[in-house]
Each structure stands twice: as C-alpha cells, then as structure tokens.
Write an enzyme that holds these catalytic residues in place. Structure first.
Site, mmCIF file in Angstrom:
data_model
loop_
_atom_site.group_PDB
_atom_site.id
_atom_site.type_symbol
_atom_site.label_atom_id
_atom_site.label_comp_id
_atom_site.label_asym_id
_atom_site.label_seq_id
_atom_site.Cartn_x
_atom_site.Cartn_y
_atom_site.Cartn_z
ATOM 1 N N CYS A 169 -0.025 -1.381 0.153
ATOM 2 C CA CYS A 169 0.430 -0.127 -0.425
ATOM 3 C C CYS A 169 1.038 0.804 -0.005
ATOM 4 O O CYS A 169 0.187 1.975 -0.333
ATOM 5 C CB CYS A 169 -0.636 0.037 1.625
ATOM 6 S SG CYS A 169 -1.815 -1.485 1.498
ATOM 7 N N HIS A 313 -2.007 8.324 6.298
ATOM 8 C CA HIS A 313 -2.176 7.543 5.495
ATOM 9 C C HIS A 313 -3.863 6.650 5.765
ATOM 10 O O HIS A 313 -4.347 6.424 4.699
ATOM 11 C CB HIS A 313 -1.206 6.030 6.000
ATOM 12 C CG HIS A 313 -1.134 4.855 5.938
ATOM 13 N ND1 HIS A 313 -1.388 4.789 4.309
ATOM 14 C CD2 HIS A 313 -1.519 3.110 5.828
ATOM 15 C CE1 HIS A 313 -1.707 2.626 4.027
ATOM 16 N NE2 HIS A 313 -1.872 3.387 4.970
ATOM 17 N N GLU A 324 -0.393 5.777 13.835
ATOM 18 C CA GLU A 324 -0.080 6.646 13.202
ATOM 19 C C GLU A 324 0.262 8.201 14.059
ATOM 20 O O GLU A 324 0.917 8.625 13.492
ATOM 21 C CB GLU A 324 -1.185 6.780 11.732
ATOM 22 C CG GLU A 324 -0.567 7.569 11.320
ATOM 23 C CD GLU A 324 -1.479 8.320 9.008
ATOM 24 O OE1 GLU A 324 -0.309 8.765 8.104
ATOM 25 O OE2 GLU A 324 -2.446 7.616 9.583
ATOM 26 N N LYS A 345 -8.521 9.027 2.211
ATOM 27 C CA LYS A 345 -8.860 7.654 1.805
ATOM 28 C C LYS A 345 -10.498 7.891 2.491
ATOM 29 O O LYS A 345 -11.443 6.250 2.434
ATOM 30 C CB LYS A 345 -8.096 6.110 2.925
ATOM 31 C CG LYS A 345 -7.038 6.371 2.241
ATOM 32 C CD LYS A 345 -6.890 4.988 3.051
ATOM 33 C CE LYS A 345 -4.895 4.564 2.200
ATOM 34 N NZ LYS A 345 -4.616 5.605 2.252
ATOM 35 N N HIS A 350 -9.598 2.832 0.350
ATOM 36 C CA HIS A 350 -7.848 2.599 0.501
ATOM 37 C C HIS A 350 -7.722 1.581 -1.250
ATOM 38 O O HIS A 350 -8.540 0.418 -1.336
ATOM 39 C CB HIS A 350 -8.241 1.241 1.456
ATOM 40 C CG HIS A 350 -6.253 1.795 1.700
ATOM 41 N ND1 HIS A 350 -5.300 1.486 1.370
ATOM 42 C CD2 HIS A 350 -5.534 0.410 2.837
ATOM 43 C CE1 HIS A 350 -4.392 1.544 0.793
ATOM 44 N NE2 HIS A 350 -4.373 0.323 2.513
ATOM 45 N N PHE A 409 1.414 -3.674 4.066
ATOM 46 C CA PHE A 409 1.204 -5.217 4.156
ATOM 47 C C PHE A 409 3.241 -5.306 4.036
ATOM 48 O O PHE A 409 3.459 -5.523 3.117
ATOM 49 C CB PHE A 409 0.632 -5.935 3.645
ATOM 50 C CG PHE A 409 -0.975 -5.894 4.435
ATOM 51 C CD1 PHE A 409 -1.175 -4.961 5.491
ATOM 52 C CD2 PHE A 409 -1.640 -6.218 3.618
ATOM 53 C CE1 PHE A 409 -2.165 -4.778 5.185
ATOM 54 C CE2 PHE A 409 -3.105 -6.661 4.460
ATOM 55 C CZ PHE A 409 -3.660 -5.901 5.011
#
Length: 422
Positions: A169, A313, A324, A345, A350, A409
């Site tokens: 991502c 993010h 975060e 997002k 996402h 990931f």
C-alpha cells in the site's frame, strides 16, 4: 558509475481514476464538495458484510480512444488499460510532448499490490469450463507487474526505464521516490510515477473481510442506509477500511527541463524517507514509522517545525489510525495540535497500491489551490486527542510544505515531503 547530477525534481502534472471519478478533474471536484465514492459492490457477487466498496464510477474502457474489442479481450487484467488511460491523462495534464528528445529520457514506474489477479481468475474459469486450449496466450503478460507501464509506453511513445515498485500500500510513494532519485541522479529527465489497483474480486473482498481489515456494515452501523459513511479515519467508530479500485500517476521533471519545454512546476519532491518494520506482516511498528517520517524531513533539508500539513495514511482501522497519530505526536510533539491532518481514504477508500499516488496528486492540487481536503465522517475519538483532522468539509488554507504518509503490508513504509510551487 557516473557522478550524480543532484538535480531538483518537480511535479508537472498528474492523472487519476478513483471512486470519485474516472479522471483526476472529476475526482477533485467531488473531493472538494466533501463527497464519498462508496456503494455496494457491483463488479462481482459476494456474500459478506464487507460489501461496501469504492468503484470507479462510469469506468468504461470501450470509451477510450485507444481501445477496441480485441484489445479489451486480450488485456483482461483491468489494471493494464487503466494504467494506460491514467498515464495518458497525466501526460496531457503535464503538457509534456513525446518526441526524439523526451521519449528516451522518460521513465515509467507504476506499482501495484495485487497486479493482474482478475486475468488469472478468468484463466482458471476457462480452464475448468472449456479446457486447456482456452487459457489465453496473453495470460502471463497480463500478470506481469511491469506490463501496464510497458503498454503505456507503447501507447504514448516513451522508451526510458519501466518497472513496477512493489511496496504494497506504499507502492505509489515508492514509485515517486525512486523516480525522483533517478531524475536527480541523471538516469532520466522525466518520469511517470504512481500506482494502480483493480482488486474487486470475490476472493480479495472475502480475504480482507476474514482478516477483519475491511469495514463490516451491519444494520447497527451508521453506514447501513448510507454507504458514503463507511470510511471514517480517526473517528471513534472506525472499524476497518473500504476496499477500492483506482490509479494515480504524477509526472516528474528535472528542473532545467522546465524552461526548455515550457513546463509548469506544481510542486517539488523535496524529501523521501523509507524503512521496513521487521515487526509483523500487518501490524505497524511505531519505531520504524517514526524513523521514516524523520528521515523524509531530514532528506528535505527541513526541521519538524517547517511541516505545515500532513496527508495521512489514515485507513480507518482502529489500530492503524491510532499508531499513525502516536507516531506523528512522537515526531511533532505538542506542535501537532497546530498541524492540519486529513485522510483522503475517508472519501476514496483504500486503493492499496494506488493510494499513495492518488494522495500525492490530491495534496499537490490542494497546495496549488489553497485548499485542504477534508476527513469526512469524523466523530471525535478521545484517545486520539483534539487534533485538527480537517473534519467534514474542505478548508481554505494555504500551505507550502506537506508530509504524505504511506505504509503497507509486510512492514513497508515510505513518506514524502512536497513543497508547493505557486
């Protein structure tokens, strides 16, 4: 190896396809209005409470000027044609001609987390239903991560290096960072850099649902009657991200080429920070995330007091958002309360490998226009303190220096610093 040229690198244009629109212009217009692009999945049939997704509205490859039925049949991995379309839009927006001077000096780096799994799915179905001779000879190219960039080159005429940075991502930020370093060092003069993802397949939707990564919209959820409310980064009732499709590509250029080709600089790629967690395949590692942010700021030649805005993010997962914010607090301290933070997002969901590149384009357009996009659907979470998440609606505010975060990931982190150019 030759000595690096140490050139400055600028963003001169971009293209995107998102759940808000099939082009960047359409996506931006709806983003500014505070809209979300979510609905019940129509790309496939799947039984799960995680059936709210982000689909590119009115996405019709047949309407593109370079697509016919044969092209569409052979290139059945949707990320191939989508990449071609967004690269075409980005080059047009940049006003960069492809000729004997620019084409050999133009690279293309487009990352993806999942690549052409839809083509593989089609091949498996044909094998089972019709037999081995019905597996397409185009199957393997459809699965290759670099082929979307290669097909864009065939369409648009550039012949510089092409490859696909695989950073899950964070792929879009990795692509921009790598492309900027290539231009800085003199390996190329221009680059198309970004990410693409077309993940709305039953197996992918169910896989994310079963690992409790995506939001489950039950009758007790506030998105039950209105899917637009499903993604809510930093909100007290966040429950997972909305899986979405999309693509984003920015066009980069070396500083001395701007005047030569009459190109307009929109932002400078000022700093890149990247690291890996060595921690867990999905859970974030605060220590390495903090290091990544600090290294991006240091690479930009700035201090933490210089950053004026954070494009987060912000996936809308309970732990991811909390970590975060904790990392931003570790970096910026008490000053974080004075820095606006927004999460695209909340409107787009996402888009995995495309997310960071879309975020970059939206951030830069916002700096151009003096607009901070909102974090919609926000309800305060006492655990995250009273930070400025630009709640609910876009805000008129000029910023010059922005941090854009991306994590993925496998424990991959990449953060960028952009300086707006007015």
């Amino acid at each position: 190896m030759k000595v690096p040229k140490n050139r400055r690198v600028y963003v001169i244009g971009y293209g995107a396809a998102t759940p808000l629109g099939a082009t960047f212009v359409k996506s931006w217009e709806r983003a500014v209005r505070g809209e979300a692009g979510f609905r019940k999945v129509t790309r496939c049939e799947v039984r799960t409470l995680s059936d709210v997704v982000g689909e590119i509205p009115d996405w019709d490859p047949r309407a593109l000027d370079f697509v016919d039925e044969k092209e569409l049949y052979n290139w059945n991995a949707a990320f191939v044609i989508l990449t071609m379309a967004v690269c075409q839009e980005a080059l047009r927006h940049a006003g960069l001609p492809m000729d004997s001077g620019t084409a050999p000096r133009t690279a293309c780096l487009v990352g993806s987390a999942l690549n052409g799994l839809d083509a593989f799915r089609i091949a498996v179905n044909r094998l089972e239903q019709k037999g081995p001779r019905h597996v397409s000879p185009y199957l393997l190219p459809n699965l290759c991560a670099n082929v979307p960039a290669g097909k864009a080159g065939i369409l648009l005429g550039f012949t510089g290096p092409i490859f696909s940075p695989q950073g899950a991502c964070a792929s879009g930020n990795h692509a921009i960072g790598l492309a900027a370093r290539m231009i800085r060092d003199g390996d190329c003069d221009f680059a198309l850099a970004g990410g693409v993802e077309m993940p709305l397949l039953p197996e992918i939707i169910l896989g994310f649902a079963n690992m409790t990564a995506t939001v489950k919209v039950s009758s007790r959820d506030r998105a039950w009657q209105n899917p637009a409310l499903a993604s809510r980064p930093f909100s007290i009732d966040r429950k997972g991200f909305v899986l979405s499709e999309g693509a984003g590509v920015v066009v980069l250029a070396a500083e001395e080429k701007l005047a030569t080709y009459g190109l307009r600089p929109r932002a400078e790629v000022l700093g890149v920070g990247w690291a890996s967690d060595a921690w867990h395949f999905t859970e974030p590692n605060p220590e390495t995330i903090v290091r990544t942010i600090r290294e991006a700021i240091e690479d930009a030649g700035l201090g933490v007091a210089d950053i004026q805005y954070v494009n987060a993010h912000g996936t809308s997962t309970p732990k991811g958002d909390r970590v975060e914010v904790e990392c931003l607090k570790e970096v910026f301290g008490t000053r974080l309360k004075d820095i606006p933070i927004s999460a695209n997002k909340s409107q787009i969901g996402h888009t995995l490998g495309a997310a960071a590149a879309i975020d970059a384009a939206l951030t830069i357009e916002g700096m151009q226009r003096g607009i901070l996009l909102p974090t919609i659907n926000y309800l305060p979470d006492p655990e995250l303190e009273a930070y400025d998440f630009v709640p609910h609606e876009a805000r008129r505010q000029q910023v010059e220096l922005a941090l854009s975060n991306a994590f993925g990931f496998g424990g991959t982190n990449c953060c960028l610093i952009f300086r707006g150019v007015s």
